[in-house]
Design an enzyme around this catalytic site. Structure first.
Site, mmCIF file in Angstrom:
data_model
loop_
_atom_site.group_PDB
_atom_site.id
_atom_site.type_symbol
_atom_site.label_atom_id
_atom_site.label_comp_id
_atom_site.label_asym_id
_atom_site.label_seq_id
_atom_site.Cartn_x
_atom_site.Cartn_y
_atom_site.Cartn_z
ATOM 1 C CG ASP A 62 -2.108 0.958 1.058
ATOM 2 O OD1 ASP A 62 -2.221 1.927 -0.189
ATOM 3 O OD2 ASP A 62 -3.125 0.778 1.529
HETATM 4 C C1 BGC Z 1 -4.813 3.270 0.074
HETATM 5 C C2 BGC Z 1 -4.831 2.355 -1.244
HETATM 6 C C3 BGC Z 1 -4.662 3.364 -2.481
HETATM 7 C C4 BGC Z 1 -3.406 3.870 -2.390
HETATM 8 C C5 BGC Z 1 -2.972 4.751 -3.802
HETATM 9 C C6 BGC Z 1 -3.655 4.112 -0.123
HETATM 10 O O1 BGC Z 1 -3.705 5.143 0.959
HETATM 11 O O2 BGC Z 1 -4.952 2.724 1.184
HETATM 12 O O3 BGC Z 1 -6.211 1.755 -1.379
HETATM 13 O O4 BGC Z 1 -4.583 2.171 -3.618
HETATM 14 O O5 BGC Z 1 -3.304 4.772 -1.383
HETATM 15 O O6 BGC Z 1 -3.793 5.858 -3.716
#
Ligand code: BGC
Length: 746
Positions: A229
């Protein structure tokens, strides 16, 4: 001997290999040798492809894309084919924008209705979560774009999400928090997967080799790229060693990887494997044989609207008030800011700039004519008390003289989003006050709810005639809401999350969201309906519930053994006995009363959605296998089927079971291990160990017959090794011989 091809991983320098384990920019992987740079983009219900040169968060700064219903809506459709079609559309739009990896679907379990990101997740139940997610993955990947199920694993809250340790026992992990991921990996074979921010039992999910390598790749066979993530990596070397391929976004710490290889703490072969996986991902997502389909914006909008109708859950419809009759029921008062300013998706990384958007007010007006509609916003989205009185009076004035009130209530973005959890299930106070005031007018009220997760309805439900829970519906929601309210479409949704009476009834209430860096999962496997239905806790609306505009009968249940042991075919006939066409979700639960409360009284094991015209019937067949009867044995670290009577239940909700049959399920043939510390009871029950202890059993039974009946039960709880000093005729040597003998028979 063949020489290595010029672009094989061996040709990459150590520095190049290290660079592959991290991105080259916020939304790009790194190119090295023959491995091309890939673009990764949110998100789960629509593309959030950033405009070139946009800021790093990119929220609101992305290329317009179709905003399909977020997972809360799509999940409520219980429509796997629909999820597949939406997956295809997402893949088509991604490919047309040059995106190789789409960051979705979201598939964490809704442990508490307070979860700020519940709108991005499907359900409190792993079975439907896995099925919907797998269909999305297959659809996305059919267009040559990698899907990235997320967030692996046990990411069930937003509070402290980047640090908190989810403290969860092994059985609960296996039965609740992992099965949807297991299903998606083994059945839909995603080419990528995203690890979560949080810790699990103290170890960061992005650094846990047992999770990322042993389980995910070893046990489930995942062969894709594991991406972090955004910002989830805390220790570069530990995460790569644990099996994480790609850190995103880049952290400029490649030198740590190089040093680790040079000083022998990281095996360079691990980097070669990462390179192979990225090469495979590039090959999969740049397949020249697969054409890039043109995107039909209109068709995708229509698909979004059709999906929205399938997602809405009709909770209440007294006197069949809905659907409204455009002629007889006009004049209509449309009250509520959400009718004009739709809340159709949630806040945070999944936010899409839609290709088009209409609110329900606009669509209702277009449908029945402006002369039949009176509108007032009724409340402000900030729940501002200073304007409340004036807005209420304006709404009362608009409603006066109407013969129906459509009241659009819900949760504004400021009350629910990625990044924080809610602390109440109540609607904003100003909206509740407006509702109360409008009920004094004695005009039939239809409440239309827009919210990403469950809100309390029990307090006010009986004061209105109808409640349509629309969740968040995506860009087609306004159109679909008008069509459903006026009967041009039917509400096709069923609850994938229980609506409790009150927050304190929710199973995680005493634990969520934790403190001091830890959140205990003390409710264990009793998540959602597994809690309410095992303990018979009254709820407002149960898991699986939803009304339609027609009625269905269920007949002719047949539960027939399949060809393999532990498999059954479950068939039932469903008939639309009402006047209108409509859809029904046939739900299959397996229940047992024998082992409760050590297992939930009932669990969803299958479902099918059928669309039938009036008078039409369909024979639905669903399958059960050994896993559907199994629980996770945390002592033996394996699935276990206990022999016993199980009920096969077919119904229209978890509490509306129309047909059921009890079947005798044999235990599995696993012969468990016995040790010196296995209890006498475990030895007695064991097919090999039991007979070895016959003399002990005889002595115990003699005692029991001689007036000490409690003795047998007491001794059953005692580890066998303790009997050595009890002078029961067992020596330590004999115990060890017996343990070895049992082991030799497995
Ligand atoms: C989120 C993810 C997301 C990523 C990219 C993170 O803060 O938890 O679900 O894909 O950001 O934007």
């Amino acid at each position: 001997m063949t020489s290595p091809s010029p672009d094989s991983p061996a040709e990459l320098t150590l520095e190049e290999k290290a660079s592959l384990t991290s991105g080259s920019a916020t939304w790009y992987s790194t190119a090295a040798g023959d491995i091309s740079r890939l673009m990764l983009t949110d998100g789960p219900h629509g593309l959030r492809r950033q405009q070139e040169g946009g800021d790093n968060l990119g929220i609101g700064d992305s290329v317009p894309a179709t905003c399909f219903p977020p997972a809360v809506g799509l999940g409520s459709s219980w429509n796997v084919d629909l999820a597949h079609r939406i997956g295809e559309a997402l893949g088509r739009e991604a490919r047309a924008q040059g995106v190789h990896v789409l960051l979705g679907p979201g598939m964490n379990i809704k442990r508490s209705p307070l979860g700020g990101r519940n709108f991005e997740y499907v359900s409190e139940d792993p079975h439907i979560t896995g099925r919907i997610a797998a269909a999305l993955v297959r659809g996305i990947q059919s267009r040559g774009v990698a899907a990235t199920p997320k967030h692996f694993a046990v990411n069930n809250q937003e509070t402290d999400r980047m640090r908190v340790s989810a403290d969860v026992d092994e059985r609960t992990l296996r039965e609740i928090y992992l099965p949807a991921f297991e299903h998606v990996v083994t059945e839909a074979k995603p080419w990528a997967l995203m690890s979560a921010y949080n810790r699990i039992n103290g170890t960061f999910a992005s650094e846990d080799p047992a999770l990322l390598t042993d389980l995910l790749r070893g046990e489930w066979g995942f062969d894709g790229v594991l991406v972090s993530d955004w910002g989830a990596v805390n220790d570069r070397v530990a995460s790569v060693a644990a099996g994480l391929d790609l850190e995103m976004p880049p952290s400029d710490t490649d030198a740590e990887i190089v040093d680790a290889v040079n000083n022998g703490t990281l095996d360079e072969a691990v980097l070669d494997t990462v390179a192979e996986r990225l090469r495979l991902l590039a090959a999969r997502t740049t397949d020249p044989a697969l054409a890039t389909d043109p995107v039909d914006v209109d068709a995708h909008h229509r698909l979004a609207a059709d999906a929205a109708a399938e997602a809405m859950v009709l909770l209440r419809n007294e006197g069949d008030l809905l659907p409204l009759d455009p002629a007889a029921d006009a004049r209509i008062a449309v009250i509520g800011e959400f009718a004009r300013t739709p809340r159709y998706q949630g806040g945070g990384s999944s936010r899409v700039v839609p290709t088009r958007l209409s609110g329900a007010l606009e669509e209702i007006t277009a449908l029945i004519g402006p002369e039949n509609v009176a509108f007032a916003p009724g409340f402000s989205l900030t729940d501002n008390p200073d304007t409340a009185a004036a807005l209420t009076e304006e709404a009362v004035a608009a409603a006066t003289g109407a013969n129906r009130i459509l009241l659009f209530l819900g949760l504004p973005d400021g009350f629910e989003s990625e990044g924080f959890d809610r602390d109440t299930l109540a609607l904003p106070a100003g909206q509740l006050a407006l509702l109360e005031r409008l009920t004094t007018l004695n005009i039939p009220i239809v409440v239309v709810l827009s919210n990403g997760a469950t809100v309390e309805v029990a307090e006010w439900a009986s004061s209105v005639e109808a409640i349509l829970e629309t969740w968040l519906l995506g860009q087609g929601g306004g159109l679909a809401t008008a069509e459903v309210l006026f009967g041009l479409a039917s509400p096709g949704g069923r609850l994938t999350e229980t609506i409790p009476l009150r927050l304190s009834d929710t199973p995680s209430f005493l634990h969520f969201p934790g403190r001091d860096g830890h959140v205990g999962y003390g409710e264990g496997v009793y998540v959602g309906y597994r809690h309410y239905n095992t303990l018979d806790v009254p709820v407002a609306y149960e898991f699986g519930f939803g009304l339609g505009y027609t009625r269905f009968d269920y007949d002719d249940l047949a539960v027939v053994p399949g060809t393999d042991p532990h498999t059954w075919l479950v068939s039932a006939t469903v008939t639309n006995v009402g006047e209108r066409a409509g859809s029904e979700v046939v739900q299959l639960y397996v229940g047992t009363t024998e082992n409760t409360p050590t297992r939930p009284a009932q669990e969803l094991r299958g479902f099918a959605k059928v669309h039938l015209v009036s008078g039409e019937s369909e024979r639905v067949t669903l399958h059960l296998n050994a896993r559907d009867f199994a629980t996770w044995d945390a002592g033996q670290h394996r699935w276990r089927v206990d022999a016993g009577a199980y009920t096969v239940q077919v119904g229209s909700s978890s509490r509306r079971i129309h047909l059921s049959e009890t079947i005798a399920v044999p235990g599995d043939d696993w012969v468990s291990e016995l040790s010196e510390y296995s209890t006498v009871g475990e030895w007695f029950a064991h097919p090999v160990g039991g007979p070895l202890l016959q003399s002990v059993r005889d002595r115990m039974e003699a005692f029991a017959a001689g007036g000490a009946p409690e003795l047998l039960r007491m001794v059953e709880q005692v580890p066998i090794i303790k009997l050595v000093s009890w002078k029961m005729g067992l020596t330590l040597e004999r115990v060890r011989e017996m343990v070895a003998f049992v082991a030799s028979q497995r």
